[in-house]
Design an enzyme around this catalytic site. Structure first.
Site, mmCIF file in Angstrom:
data_model
loop_
_atom_site.group_PDB
_atom_site.id
_atom_site.type_symbol
_atom_site.label_atom_id
_atom_site.label_comp_id
_atom_site.label_asym_id
_atom_site.label_seq_id
_atom_site.Cartn_x
_atom_site.Cartn_y
_atom_site.Cartn_z
ATOM 1 N N PHE A 197 0.987 -1.253 -0.026
ATOM 2 C CA PHE A 197 -0.140 0.008 -0.107
ATOM 3 C C PHE A 197 1.003 1.225 -0.007
ATOM 4 O O PHE A 197 0.798 2.061 0.899
ATOM 5 C CB PHE A 197 -0.935 -0.207 1.257
ATOM 6 C CG PHE A 197 -2.104 0.891 0.897
ATOM 7 C CD1 PHE A 197 -2.989 0.747 -0.020
ATOM 8 C CD2 PHE A 197 -2.266 1.914 1.783
ATOM 9 C CE1 PHE A 197 -4.159 1.692 -0.264
ATOM 10 C CE2 PHE A 197 -3.567 2.850 1.862
ATOM 11 C CZ PHE A 197 -4.344 2.540 0.857
ATOM 12 N N THR A 243 4.034 -4.356 -4.457
ATOM 13 C CA THR A 243 5.201 -4.067 -3.601
ATOM 14 C C THR A 243 6.333 -4.042 -4.451
ATOM 15 O O THR A 243 6.604 -3.717 -5.681
ATOM 16 C CB THR A 243 5.367 -5.725 -2.942
ATOM 17 O OG1 THR A 243 5.903 -6.611 -3.668
ATOM 18 C CG2 THR A 243 4.062 -5.993 -2.060
ATOM 19 N N LYS A 279 7.886 -5.190 -11.753
ATOM 20 C CA LYS A 279 8.726 -5.774 -12.862
ATOM 21 C C LYS A 279 9.362 -7.035 -12.662
ATOM 22 O O LYS A 279 9.732 -7.980 -13.748
ATOM 23 C CB LYS A 279 9.729 -4.923 -13.438
ATOM 24 C CG LYS A 279 8.921 -3.781 -14.007
ATOM 25 C CD LYS A 279 9.850 -2.227 -13.661
ATOM 26 C CE LYS A 279 9.251 -1.737 -12.428
ATOM 27 N NZ LYS A 279 9.927 -0.360 -12.084
ATOM 28 N N GLU A 281 0.622 -4.823 -17.824
ATOM 29 C CA GLU A 281 0.715 -3.647 -18.549
ATOM 30 C C GLU A 281 1.641 -2.727 -18.155
ATOM 31 O O GLU A 281 2.528 -2.026 -18.713
ATOM 32 C CB GLU A 281 -0.613 -2.925 -19.240
ATOM 33 C CG GLU A 281 -0.597 -1.989 -19.857
ATOM 34 C CD GLU A 281 -0.101 -2.441 -21.199
ATOM 35 O OE1 GLU A 281 -0.546 -3.364 -22.031
ATOM 36 O OE2 GLU A 281 1.236 -1.869 -21.853
ATOM 37 N N VAL A 312 5.966 -1.924 -17.897
ATOM 38 C CA VAL A 312 6.746 -1.040 -18.771
ATOM 39 C C VAL A 312 5.798 0.174 -19.154
ATOM 40 O O VAL A 312 4.939 0.037 -19.535
ATOM 41 C CB VAL A 312 7.167 -1.978 -20.300
ATOM 42 C CG1 VAL A 312 8.029 -1.051 -21.083
ATOM 43 C CG2 VAL A 312 7.864 -3.149 -19.921
ATOM 44 N N GLU A 321 12.374 4.062 -7.803
ATOM 45 C CA GLU A 321 12.182 2.731 -7.263
ATOM 46 C C GLU A 321 12.501 2.887 -5.867
ATOM 47 O O GLU A 321 13.256 3.816 -5.412
ATOM 48 C CB GLU A 321 13.186 1.596 -7.840
ATOM 49 C CG GLU A 321 12.976 1.411 -9.184
ATOM 50 C CD GLU A 321 11.624 0.729 -9.307
ATOM 51 O OE1 GLU A 321 11.368 -0.331 -8.833
ATOM 52 O OE2 GLU A 321 10.725 1.388 -9.996
ATOM 53 N N LYS A 334 13.075 -3.970 -18.046
ATOM 54 C CA LYS A 334 11.981 -3.749 -18.835
ATOM 55 C C LYS A 334 12.462 -4.089 -20.558
ATOM 56 O O LYS A 334 11.514 -4.541 -21.147
ATOM 57 C CB LYS A 334 11.626 -2.011 -19.048
ATOM 58 C CG LYS A 334 11.155 -1.857 -17.690
ATOM 59 C CD LYS A 334 11.025 -0.267 -17.642
ATOM 60 C CE LYS A 334 10.136 0.288 -16.419
ATOM 61 N NZ LYS A 334 10.604 1.514 -16.013
HETATM 62 N N1 LIG Z 1 5.876 4.510 -8.851
HETATM 63 C C1 LIG Z 1 5.865 4.194 -10.414
HETATM 64 O O1 LIG Z 1 5.911 5.126 -11.275
HETATM 65 C C2 LIG Z 1 6.017 2.910 -10.881
HETATM 66 C C3 LIG Z 1 5.768 2.662 -12.110
HETATM 67 C C4 LIG Z 1 5.917 1.387 -12.709
HETATM 68 C C5 LIG Z 1 5.927 0.353 -12.114
HETATM 69 N N2 LIG Z 1 6.174 0.692 -10.615
HETATM 70 C C6 LIG Z 1 6.302 -0.563 -9.722
HETATM 71 O O2 LIG Z 1 5.151 -0.654 -8.768
HETATM 72 C C7 LIG Z 1 5.342 -1.071 -7.510
HETATM 73 C C8 LIG Z 1 5.014 -0.303 -6.497
HETATM 74 O O3 LIG Z 1 5.657 1.022 -6.754
HETATM 75 P P1 LIG Z 1 5.237 2.423 -5.591
HETATM 76 O O4 LIG Z 1 5.873 3.526 -6.402
HETATM 77 O O5 LIG Z 1 3.969 1.861 -5.046
HETATM 78 O O6 LIG Z 1 6.219 1.718 -4.650
HETATM 79 P P2 LIG Z 1 6.293 2.286 -3.038
HETATM 80 O O7 LIG Z 1 7.680 1.909 -2.622
HETATM 81 O O8 LIG Z 1 5.601 3.473 -2.897
HETATM 82 O O9 LIG Z 1 5.166 1.039 -2.380
HETATM 83 C C9 LIG Z 1 5.518 -0.029 -2.121
HETATM 84 C C10 LIG Z 1 4.880 -0.586 -0.804
HETATM 85 O O10 LIG Z 1 5.144 -1.962 -0.806
HETATM 86 C C11 LIG Z 1 5.097 -2.363 0.533
HETATM 87 N N3 LIG Z 1 6.019 -3.540 0.797
HETATM 88 C C12 LIG Z 1 7.077 -3.811 0.320
HETATM 89 N N4 LIG Z 1 7.504 -5.044 0.629
HETATM 90 C C13 LIG Z 1 6.495 -5.763 0.762
HETATM 91 C C14 LIG Z 1 6.004 -6.956 1.454
HETATM 92 N N5 LIG Z 1 6.942 -8.068 1.372
HETATM 93 N N6 LIG Z 1 4.772 -7.314 1.766
HETATM 94 C C15 LIG Z 1 3.786 -6.116 1.570
HETATM 95 N N7 LIG Z 1 3.852 -5.138 1.369
HETATM 96 C C16 LIG Z 1 5.447 -4.770 0.911
HETATM 97 C C17 LIG Z 1 5.867 -1.104 1.072
HETATM 98 O O11 LIG Z 1 6.106 -1.025 2.573
HETATM 99 C C18 LIG Z 1 5.473 0.122 0.134
HETATM 100 O O12 LIG Z 1 4.176 0.731 1.002
HETATM 101 C C19 LIG Z 1 6.957 -1.607 -7.644
HETATM 102 O O13 LIG Z 1 7.347 -2.873 -8.019
HETATM 103 C C20 LIG Z 1 7.162 -0.341 -8.867
HETATM 104 O O14 LIG Z 1 8.813 -0.840 -9.410
HETATM 105 C C21 LIG Z 1 6.307 1.739 -9.981
HETATM 106 N N1 LIG Z 2 11.195 3.949 -11.222
HETATM 107 C C1 LIG Z 2 10.559 3.599 -12.658
HETATM 108 C C2 LIG Z 2 9.286 3.354 -12.252
HETATM 109 C C3 LIG Z 2 8.431 2.978 -13.711
HETATM 110 O O1 LIG Z 2 8.801 1.593 -13.822
HETATM 111 C C4 LIG Z 2 10.960 4.925 -13.494
HETATM 112 O O2 LIG Z 2 11.407 5.720 -13.014
HETATM 113 O O3 LIG Z 2 10.750 4.653 -14.710
#
Ligand SMILES: NC(=O)c1ccc[n+]([C@@H]2O[C@H](COP(=O)([O-])OP(=O)(O)OC[C@H]3O[C@@H](n4cnc5c(N)ncnc54)[C@H](O)[C@@H]3O)[C@@H](O)[C@H]2O)c1
Ligand SMILES: N[C@@H](CCO)C(=O)O
Length: 353
Positions: free
Chosen positions: A11, A99, A128, A152, A155, A212, A227
């Protein structure tokens, strides 16, 4: 109308943005698409976990400032993040895995996806790790259990490149791609061009929700490498692992390199690419490149990404759009859920009629 019960795993920025969208848009989705989303469980490493079969108020979830272990204050909640119990026992139709991305072995997210698929739940994810490192296993598990594994947002966040290329470039002879596939490093390069230091630029990208959990993955190119693996395997029929992709990031670029490029009419970009070679193998790499300012990728700024697909019949087809961001990425999860909704057998029967 179909109501899908969903369980949110993690979350952080992305799943919170999805919860916010649910709070604001369920009525519109019902009217336009015939679906509603009902959050029946959430788990997060820091906040704990909660299962509520009748549904948790999405607005309450996003508006409450939970302290560490704070889900214990909710009915059905606990201060522990019991992911396995939540994924296996919550009455969810769809598990939303967001996560952190573990670029080394994909865990614990791969296990989260496995538990969900094995118990007959669809999985949508922006993570990813499971896609780059375990897609064949997870797809076959999904098929065996009659559910979907959709990703989706793995990437280019909400910009729909995977499904677009699979569906609308079918038959065009796709044989390669090159692109800007990391929002953080592209944002950082732009800020450094404007005179900001590397560390301060990364901090801004973190505050904006692009980076990240460990931003080394962004600036060292490891995120782009995952990616490139995903795209090469999904779209070019590859069987690549990250070790097959030579990888250099932007951390070695200095302010002097960036200034020199600007003076000479160039701009540094972190480019991920792959192409099918004459013997049918795939050559793939991630590296910073100095692009002339009239190159189509040179003008792509901020956290925007772009990809140029190389095809036999159309030449290059370039798609540009958001590459990172909480709301943009949550939209990718919604698009996966809509894809699941639209692929259900009764929807297809209606179309055929
Ligand atoms: N933020 C972006 O722009 C973006 C874009 C594409 C993909 N992603 C991917 O989406 C995912 C989430 O991104 P985000 O920006 O929300 O990251 P974030 O760090 O804000 O949130 C991740 C959450 O997962 C929780 N977490 C970590 N390990 C855990 C576990 N073992 N069990 C339960 N909870 C756990 C953390 O406490 C945190 O609240 C990541 O894998 C990221 O690479 C993010
Ligand atoms: N950390 C990644 C999130 C999207 O996968 C980025 O900046 O592109």
């Amino acid at each position: 109308m179909i109501q899908y019960n969903i369980a949110l795993i993690g979350f952080g920025g992305v799943n919170r943005a999805l919860a916010q969208m649910i709070a604001e848009n369920n009525d519109r989705w019902n009217a336009e698409l015939g679906l509603r989303l009902n959050i029946v469980a959430v788990t997060d490493l820091h906040l704990g976990s909660v299962i509520s079969p009748n549904g948790i108020d999405a607005r309450l979830l996003v508006e409450t400032k939970f302290a560490r272990g704070g889900f214990a204050q909710l009915s059905g909640g606990s201060a522990e993040a019991d992911n396995e119990k939540v994924i296996k026992q919550a009455p969810a139709d769809i598990v939303v895995e967001a996560t952190f991305t573990n670029p080394v072995d994909g865990e614990p997210a791969i296990s989260h996806c496995r538990w969900a698929l094995e118990t007959g739940k669809h999985v949508v994810t922006t993570n990813k790790g499971p896609v780059a490192l375990a897609a064949p296993e997870l797809k076959s598990l999904a098929a065996r259990h009659g559910v979907k594994f959709e990703y989706e947002g793995a990437v280019m966040s909400g910009t729909p490149v995977i499904r677009m290329a699979q569906r609308t470039l079918a038959g065009a002879g796709l044989h390669g791609f090159e692109g800007i596939l990391n929002g953080t490093s592209n944002f950082v390069l732009g800020r450094m061009e404007g005179g900001l230091g590397l560390e301060e630029s990364i901090k801004e990208a973190q505050d904006l929700g692009y980076a990240e959990a460990d931003p080394t993955a962004d600036v060292e190119g490891h995120d782009v490498r995952l990616k490139v693996v995903i795209l090469a395997n999904e779209l070019l029929g590859g069987k690549l692992t990250p070790q097959d992709v030579a990888c250099n990031g932007i951390s070695g670029l200095t302010a002097a390199d960036i200034d020199a490029a600007a003076r000479e009419g160039y701009r540094w970009k972190l480019i991920g690419s792959a192409s099918v070679s004459g013997d049918g193998g795939i050559a793939a790499r991630v590296a910073p490149q100095r692009l002339p300012l009239d190159h189509p990728l040179a003008a792509v700024g901020g956290a925007v990404n772009a990809i140029s697909f190389k095809t036999d019949l159309l030449g290059a087809v370039t798609v540009t759009g958001p590459g990172a961001g909480r709301v943009e990425t949550a939209y990718a999860l919604l698009s996966d859920i809509i894809a699941i909704h639209q692929s259900r057998p009764s929807a297809n029967k209606k179309e055929a009629a």
